[in-house]
Design an enzyme around this catalytic site. Sequence first.
Site: not given
Length: 341
Positions: A221, A127, A170
């Site tokens: 997401e 991330d 993410g």
Amino acid sequence: MRIGVLTGGGDCPGLNGVIRAAVTKGVKEYGYDFVGFRDGWKGPLEGLTMELNLETVRDILPKGGTILGSSRTNPFKIDGGVEKIKENLAKHGIDALIAIGGEDTLGVATKLDALGVKVIGVPKTIDNDLNNTDYTFGFDTAVNIAVEAIDRLHTTAESHHRPIVVEVMGRHAGWIALHSGMASSGAAVLIPEVKFSVEKVCEYVLSSFKANRAPIIVIAEGAIPQDGDMVIKDQSLDAFGHVKLSGIGDWLAAEITERTKYETRCTVLGHIQRGGTPTAFDRVLSTRFGLQAITAIHEGDFGKMMALHGTTIARVPLASATSELKLVQPSLYAEAEVFFG
Ligand code: F6P
């Protein structure tokens, strides 16, 4: 000197690079001994170990995942967890611990450091949202996987004159969406930091078709529509209080279909982004982090996290890496926005 190593949280390509570098330098240059703790904080909590030596780490650099295993165990949520960790570290004669992880694993390391455990942190996460380091390893690999997938989706989208929504990982930070969307000419990139307008996205879809392009919408997401909420998979929380995300891509595809009448598909890349061999960038970064972690231990500089500042591996206080997340700044998002539609 006897050093424990653990990998915690979601795995990512490059974890084995850190383990290999730390063990190789520790053994060859300083004659240190190593103990691998299995499955994140569960290892020192339950005394789960594996042998780490030159032989076990020799060929692991290109291997994805982590030879130590991982978990999202939070010792601070377990009765007597911290005492058990201290006991097991003492039992195995551990003088220093290398914790390789993201915000949660390093958050635990920060608290243990304050309680007197000699710990060094190494930042990992696809991330890229850990503070005080320019990049975490795993991110470059995840972005390259996403770009390859999006390039492929472009050709099928064009053949069928369809929009395709691509959901990438993410939760709080849109780094993967931003970089993969910019690198693969996304018609829009939607990130958690900036609430999105479905109407605007539909305008981008229509203007793309007008320009004879089939639009690819890249969405993290954790992205949130202006008039709605984050989409979660179910109500369950992990040991660090995180919800399971995923679903926003399907939701958006349905909205685009209804509003524009273009039949829209959604592809969720999911854990493919975390799997497989690391890129050369991540192999080098993870190796440099592992080497510097050993130097920090040798110098007795505990409570620090290895960090990439420019091209230098710096040492920053563990707390500075975990006190807040590194989010996508509006100016970076504005650079991507130039290409929307
Ligand atoms: O490690 C970070 C991350 O990849 C997030 O982007 C994602 O939301 C989460 O892990 C998924 O976790 P799990 O593997 O537990 O489903």
